[in-house]
Design a protein around this motif. Structure first.
Motif, mmCIF file in Angstrom:
data_model
loop_
_atom_site.group_PDB
_atom_site.id
_atom_site.type_symbol
_atom_site.label_atom_id
_atom_site.label_comp_id
_atom_site.label_asym_id
_atom_site.label_seq_id
_atom_site.Cartn_x
_atom_site.Cartn_y
_atom_site.Cartn_z
ATOM 1 N N ILE A 196 0.772 -1.182 0.124
ATOM 2 C CA ILE A 196 -0.130 0.002 0.050
ATOM 3 C C ILE A 196 0.800 1.144 0.006
ATOM 4 C CG2 ILE A 196 -1.561 1.282 1.398
ATOM 5 C CD1 ILE A 196 -2.870 -1.102 2.311
ATOM 6 N N ARG A 216 -3.587 4.525 -3.914
ATOM 7 C CA ARG A 216 -3.665 3.911 -2.557
ATOM 8 C C ARG A 216 -5.325 3.708 -2.203
ATOM 9 N NH1 ARG A 216 0.846 7.823 0.054
ATOM 10 N NH2 ARG A 216 2.679 6.745 -0.788
ATOM 11 N N ALA A 233 1.727 1.801 5.997
ATOM 12 C CA ALA A 233 0.599 2.051 5.274
ATOM 13 C C ALA A 233 0.058 3.414 6.225
ATOM 14 C CB ALA A 233 -0.537 0.937 5.229
ATOM 15 N N VAL A 282 -2.639 6.504 5.054
ATOM 16 C CA VAL A 282 -3.838 5.759 4.761
ATOM 17 C C VAL A 282 -4.324 5.707 6.209
ATOM 18 C CG1 VAL A 282 -4.652 3.178 4.164
ATOM 19 C CG2 VAL A 282 -2.963 4.518 2.558
#
Length: 299
Positions: free
Chosen positions: A97, A105, A151, A156
């Motif tokens: 990711i 993403r 990530a 994210v």
């Protein structure tokens, strides 16, 4: 949403796939063997192999992968498998990711964890801000959750779902108890004073979907019911619903003989509360154990 899921064939994963697809979401399964159907994609987490394009196609990633904690008697090899199956899968997903261009993403990584994070809490109530405890499962949870950091560092939204004990007659901690209870040869484990952080299966599935939808929630979330009970209370309620006696306590020493290293975890007390879900306004379908057990035995 287009959801990429690891661990889709497990006890929780199969039920979550059913709920998500019924809700109109498209779920793609990550599998270790060669893909056999259009909704499968192969990966090799033990070798950190995952096609970035598979992840770029997803709006959300759900990772439930991990060898069953109570599936086998623990030895050194199985302990290594419990750890590696969780850390390898999480690391592979998080790094993949993070390596994607920002626009490609997924919006969220919903990654499994467990209330084992807290170790033995005794009678002390703990919420998500409590530090990791001591013991094998606490150590596993610590490195498992840390593996999501690439990530998270990439911007994210990462949710670490610390699942308790989902109740369903076909698996988890309830299934192996049903036969001895129905035969009238069951009872509390050890002293019975240890706290059990249960949750109904229906509510666990709703929690997972809730966390995918709520873009304001990130970090650790306790996937447990609002009212933990002791093992003795759980035993009495299950016996009542099965209309059977439960008067034969299982001594701790017998558990250690039968379960090996897992016995200590089975006797661990985890008085865990769902503070994040409560603040977010999550409404339980089964806020008490009686309702959750009835659903587990009949649905």
């Amino acid at each position: 949403m287009r959801i990429l899921m690891a661990g889709a064939s497990g006890f929780l994963g199969t039920r979550l796939v059913g709920r998500l697809t019924a809700g109109g979401h498209q779920v793609t399964h990550l599998v270790r063997r060669p893909a056999r159907t259009p909704d499968e994609r192969q990966w090799k987490p033990s070798a950190a192999q995952l096609d970035p394009g598979v992840v770029a196609d997803a709006d959300a990633v759900v990772n439930l992968a991990g060898a069953g904690v109570g599936d086998k008697r623990w030895n050194d090899g199985y302990r290594r498998l419990i750890r590696s199956s969780r850390v390898d899968s999480t690391t592979t997903l998080a790094i993949t990711i993070a390596g994607l261009p920002t626009a490609d993403r997924p919006a969220v990584l919903l990654n499994a964890s467990a209330v084992g994070w807290y170790g033995n809490t005794g009678d002390r109530m703990v919420e998500e801000d409590a530090p990791a405890g001591e013991g094998f499962l606490a150590d596993v949870c610590r490195v498992w959750e840390a593996a999501t950091r690439p990530a998270e560092d990439a911007g994210v939204r990462v949710v670490r779902l610390r699942t308790g004990l989902p109740l369903h007659r076909d698996g988890g901690m309830l299934k192996p108890q049903l036969l001895p209870f129905r035969l009238g040869v069951a009872g509390r484990l050890g002293s019975g004073r240890q706290w059990l952080p249960w949750i109904s299966m229906a509510d666990w599935l709703r929690v997972a979907e809730f966390l995918l939808d709520r873009d304001d929630l990130a970090g650790p979330v306790n996937g447990v019911g609002p009212a933990p009970v002791t093992n003795a209370e759980f035993t009495r309620e299950l016996a009542r619903q099965l209309h059977r006696p439960a008067v034969l306590p299982i001594p701790a020493v017998a558990l250690r003989v039968a379960l090996g290293g897992f016995a200590q975890e089975a006797l661990t007390s985890a008085r865990v509360l769902p503070a994040v879900l409560r603040r977010a306004g999550f409404a339980y379908h089964h806020p008490d154990l009686a309702g959750a057990l009835h659903a587990a035995l009949t649905d």
